[in-house]
Design a protein around this motif. Sequence first.
Motif, PDB file in Angstrom:
ATOM      1  N   GLY A 198       0.802  -1.218   0.000  1.00  0.00           N
ATOM      2  CA  GLY A 198       0.000   0.000   0.000  1.00  0.00           C
ATOM      3  C   GLY A 198       0.833   1.264   0.000  1.00  0.00           C
ATOM      4  N   THR A 199       1.939   1.265   0.726  1.00  0.00           N
ATOM      5  CA  THR A 199       2.792   2.455   0.742  1.00  0.00           C
ATOM      6  C   THR A 199       3.539   2.638  -0.571  1.00  0.00           C
ATOM      7  OG1 THR A 199       4.656   1.229   1.708  1.00  0.00           O
ATOM      8  CG2 THR A 199       3.158   2.323   3.236  1.00  0.00           C
ATOM      9  N   GLY A 200       3.693   1.545  -1.325  1.00  0.00           N
ATOM     10  CA  GLY A 200       4.483   1.633  -2.548  1.00  0.00           C
ATOM     11  C   GLY A 200       5.957   1.785  -2.266  1.00  0.00           C
ATOM     12  N   CYS A 201       6.393   1.286  -1.115  1.00  0.00           N
ATOM     13  CA  CYS A 201       7.796   1.405  -0.719  1.00  0.00           C
ATOM     14  C   CYS A 201       8.628   0.390  -1.505  1.00  0.00           C
ATOM     15  CB  CYS A 201       7.922   1.162   0.786  1.00  0.00           C
ATOM     16  SG  CYS A 201       9.526   1.586   1.467  1.00  0.00           S
ATOM     17  N   ALA A 202       9.233   0.836  -2.574  1.00  0.00           N
ATOM     18  CA  ALA A 202       9.970  -0.055  -3.454  1.00  0.00           C
ATOM     19  C   ALA A 202      11.206  -0.616  -2.767  1.00  0.00           C
ATOM     20  CB  ALA A 202      10.375   0.686  -4.729  1.00  0.00           C
ATOM     21  N   GLY A 203      11.524  -1.851  -3.076  1.00  0.00           N
ATOM     22  CA  GLY A 203      12.747  -2.448  -2.564  1.00  0.00           C
ATOM     23  C   GLY A 203      12.618  -3.048  -1.188  1.00  0.00           C
ATOM     24  N   ARG A 204      11.387  -3.225  -0.713  1.00  0.00           N
ATOM     25  CA  ARG A 204      11.162  -3.838   0.587  1.00  0.00           C
ATOM     26  C   ARG A 204      10.289  -5.078   0.438  1.00  0.00           C
ATOM     27  NH1 ARG A 204      14.859  -2.548   4.334  1.00  0.00           N
ATOM     28  NH2 ARG A 204      14.950  -0.322   4.801  1.00  0.00           N
ATOM     29  N   ALA A 205      10.581  -6.099   1.221  1.00  0.00           N
ATOM     30  CA  ALA A 205       9.787  -7.325   1.217  1.00  0.00           C
ATOM     31  C   ALA A 205       9.771  -7.902   2.622  1.00  0.00           C
ATOM     32  CB  ALA A 205      10.359  -8.341   0.230  1.00  0.00           C
ATOM     33  N   ALA A 206       8.643  -8.456   3.009  1.00  0.00           N
ATOM     34  CA  ALA A 206       8.504  -9.049   4.335  1.00  0.00           C
ATOM     35  C   ALA A 206       8.628 -10.558   4.243  1.00  0.00           C
ATOM     36  CB  ALA A 206       7.152  -8.673   4.936  1.00  0.00           C
ATOM     37  N   ARG A 207       9.201 -11.147   5.279  1.00  0.00           N
ATOM     38  CA  ARG A 207       9.256 -12.604   5.356  1.00  0.00           C
ATOM     39  C   ARG A 207       9.193 -13.017   6.818  1.00  0.00           C
ATOM     40  NH1 ARG A 207      13.999 -15.119   6.971  1.00  0.00           N
ATOM     41  NH2 ARG A 207      15.844 -13.777   7.172  1.00  0.00           N
ATOM     42  N   LEU A 208       8.786 -14.260   7.036  1.00  0.00           N
ATOM     43  CA  LEU A 208       8.773 -14.797   8.392  1.00  0.00           C
ATOM     44  C   LEU A 208      10.198 -15.118   8.815  1.00  0.00           C
ATOM     45  CD1 LEU A 208       5.654 -17.166   8.336  1.00  0.00           C
ATOM     46  CD2 LEU A 208       5.896 -14.968   9.530  1.00  0.00           C
ATOM     47  N   ALA A 209      10.592 -14.575   9.962  1.00  0.00           N
ATOM     48  CA  ALA A 209      11.931 -14.818  10.506  1.00  0.00           C
ATOM     49  C   ALA A 209      11.839 -14.749  12.028  1.00  0.00           C
ATOM     50  CB  ALA A 209      12.920 -13.795   9.966  1.00  0.00           C
ATOM     51  N   PRO A 210      11.184 -15.738  12.660  1.00  0.00           N
ATOM     52  CA  PRO A 210      10.998 -15.704  14.114  1.00  0.00           C
ATOM     53  C   PRO A 210      12.331 -15.628  14.858  1.00  0.00           C
ATOM     54  CG  PRO A 210       9.683 -17.453  13.099  1.00  0.00           C
ATOM     55  CD  PRO A 210      10.621 -16.950  12.042  1.00  0.00           C
ATOM     56  N   ALA A 211      12.380 -14.782  15.883  1.00  0.00           N
ATOM     57  CA  ALA A 211      13.571 -14.647  16.723  1.00  0.00           C
ATOM     58  C   ALA A 211      13.131 -14.175  18.092  1.00  0.00           C
ATOM     59  CB  ALA A 211      14.563 -13.659  16.110  1.00  0.00           C
ATOM     60  N   ASP A 212      13.794 -14.647  19.123  1.00  0.00           N
ATOM     61  CA  ASP A 212      13.428 -14.268  20.486  1.00  0.00           C
ATOM     62  C   ASP A 212      13.487 -12.750  20.653  1.00  0.00           C
ATOM     63  OD1 ASP A 212      13.088 -16.889  21.165  1.00  0.00           O
ATOM     64  OD2 ASP A 212      15.069 -17.118  22.085  1.00  0.00           O
ATOM     65  N   GLY A 213      12.422 -12.215  21.240  1.00  0.00           N
ATOM     66  CA  GLY A 213      12.384 -10.784  21.516  1.00  0.00           C
ATOM     67  C   GLY A 213      11.950  -9.924  20.356  1.00  0.00           C
ATOM     68  N   TYR A 214      11.568 -10.547  19.231  1.00  0.00           N
ATOM     69  CA  TYR A 214      11.156  -9.780  18.053  1.00  0.00           C
ATOM     70  C   TYR A 214       9.846 -10.329  17.502  1.00  0.00           C
ATOM     71  CZ  TYR A 214      15.862  -7.809  17.925  1.00  0.00           C
ATOM     72  OH  TYR A 214      17.024  -7.150  18.240  1.00  0.00           O
ATOM     73  N   CYS A 215       9.199  -9.512  16.680  1.00  0.00           N
ATOM     74  CA  CYS A 215       8.065  -9.977  15.902  1.00  0.00           C
ATOM     75  C   CYS A 215       8.542 -11.050  14.934  1.00  0.00           C
ATOM     76  CB  CYS A 215       7.453  -8.795  15.143  1.00  0.00           C
ATOM     77  SG  CYS A 215       6.113  -9.223  14.023  1.00  0.00           S
ATOM     78  N   CYS A 216       7.635 -11.915  14.529  1.00  0.00           N
ATOM     79  CA  CYS A 216       8.009 -13.011  13.627  1.00  0.00           C
ATOM     80  C   CYS A 216       8.310 -12.532  12.216  1.00  0.00           C
ATOM     81  CB  CYS A 216       6.892 -14.045  13.590  1.00  0.00           C
ATOM     82  SG  CYS A 216       5.311 -13.401  12.955  1.00  0.00           S
ATOM     83  N   VAL A 217       7.971 -11.293  11.895  1.00  0.00           N
ATOM     84  CA  VAL A 217       8.160 -10.778  10.538  1.00  0.00           C
ATOM     85  C   VAL A 217       9.363  -9.841  10.506  1.00  0.00           C
ATOM     86  CG1 VAL A 217       7.128  -9.448   8.657  1.00  0.00           C
ATOM     87  CG2 VAL A 217       5.701 -10.983  10.037  1.00  0.00           C
ATOM     88  N   ARG A 218      10.172 -10.011   9.499  1.00  0.00           N
ATOM     89  CA  ARG A 218      11.320  -9.138   9.242  1.00  0.00           C
ATOM     90  C   ARG A 218      11.127  -8.511   7.862  1.00  0.00           C
ATOM     91  NH1 ARG A 218      16.610  -9.341  11.502  1.00  0.00           N
ATOM     92  NH2 ARG A 218      18.164  -8.239  10.261  1.00  0.00           N
ATOM     93  N   ILE A 219      11.433  -7.229   7.756  1.00  0.00           N
ATOM     94  CA  ILE A 219      11.296  -6.519   6.482  1.00  0.00           C
ATOM     95  C   ILE A 219      12.688  -6.328   5.906  1.00  0.00           C
ATOM     96  CG2 ILE A 219      10.470  -4.418   5.358  1.00  0.00           C
ATOM     97  CD1 ILE A 219       8.467  -4.126   7.678  1.00  0.00           C
ATOM     98  N   GLU A 220      12.907  -6.942   4.772  1.00  0.00           N
ATOM     99  CA  GLU A 220      14.249  -6.945   4.189  1.00  0.00           C
ATOM    100  C   GLU A 220      14.319  -6.003   2.984  1.00  0.00           C
ATOM    101  OE1 GLU A 220      14.777 -11.079   3.245  1.00  0.00           O
ATOM    102  OE2 GLU A 220      15.653 -11.488   5.214  1.00  0.00           O
ATOM    103  N   THR A 221      15.543  -5.634   2.670  1.00  0.00           N
ATOM    104  CA  THR A 221      15.806  -4.919   1.431  1.00  0.00           C
ATOM    105  C   THR A 221      15.993  -5.950   0.328  1.00  0.00           C
ATOM    106  OG1 THR A 221      16.924  -3.139   2.635  1.00  0.00           O
ATOM    107  CG2 THR A 221      17.365  -3.309   0.267  1.00  0.00           C
ATOM    108  N   THR A 222      15.253  -5.804  -0.745  1.00  0.00           N
ATOM    109  CA  THR A 222      15.360  -6.762  -1.842  1.00  0.00           C
ATOM    110  C   THR A 222      16.687  -6.557  -2.579  1.00  0.00           C
ATOM    111  OG1 THR A 222      14.173  -5.258  -3.320  1.00  0.00           O
ATOM    112  CG2 THR A 222      12.865  -6.859  -2.100  1.00  0.00           C
TER     113      THR A 222
END
Length: 228
Positions: A198-222
Amino acid sequence: MDPDPHSDISAVSALEEPARRRLYDYVRAHHDPISRDEAAEALGMARPTAAFHLDKLADEGLLTVEFARRSGRSGPGAGRPSKLYRRSDRQVVVQLPERSYELAGQLLAQAIDDSERTGEPPRTILGRRARDLGRAVGTEAGPSDADLLATLERCGYEPRDEGRDIVLANCPFHTLAKAHTDMVCGMNLELIEGLIDGTGCAGRAARLAPADGYCCVRIETTPAAPDR
């Protein structure tokens, strides 16, 4: 309550505008209906500005409109009735950070209802509804990383810029995710993917990356994205 979540999304977006939110809060705080002149004077706004935002709130169903002559006079020469606003009975999810569990409950309930009606798996519907919600909220923001971070914060996340990636230091659905991890994390992923889309933020992608103390989703640079 309107069963269509998109109407709630539109109402939430309407309240994101600071002047509009101030007007809504002012009208909401009064038992009697409020005129355009009263609201403009109380909040130090130009009357046309107040009128515009009040009508927008009425269009979204957040305020109801009525007409009355405040002078008490009637008949010829009494003048035109004033347009007055009062808070409607409609309930909406007006702030995602404070109402995350209610939001999740609504999405889950709607997915079950749709599944019973169509036969489609509830998780499939849940993911689609979460993505649609994220996309609708994201369209109110700009396409930069700063806009994406601000939108995530408004949605109850605590984003951290970590080099080329964005990590989320919390999960707004933490308690629910502990009991129903796969389902809630999948919903969360779809919601954030919708936000990015929705934001149209180019070059970003989300993936599941569970880690202690963090949300299960990580937003990476493509890989194709420029350095930030």
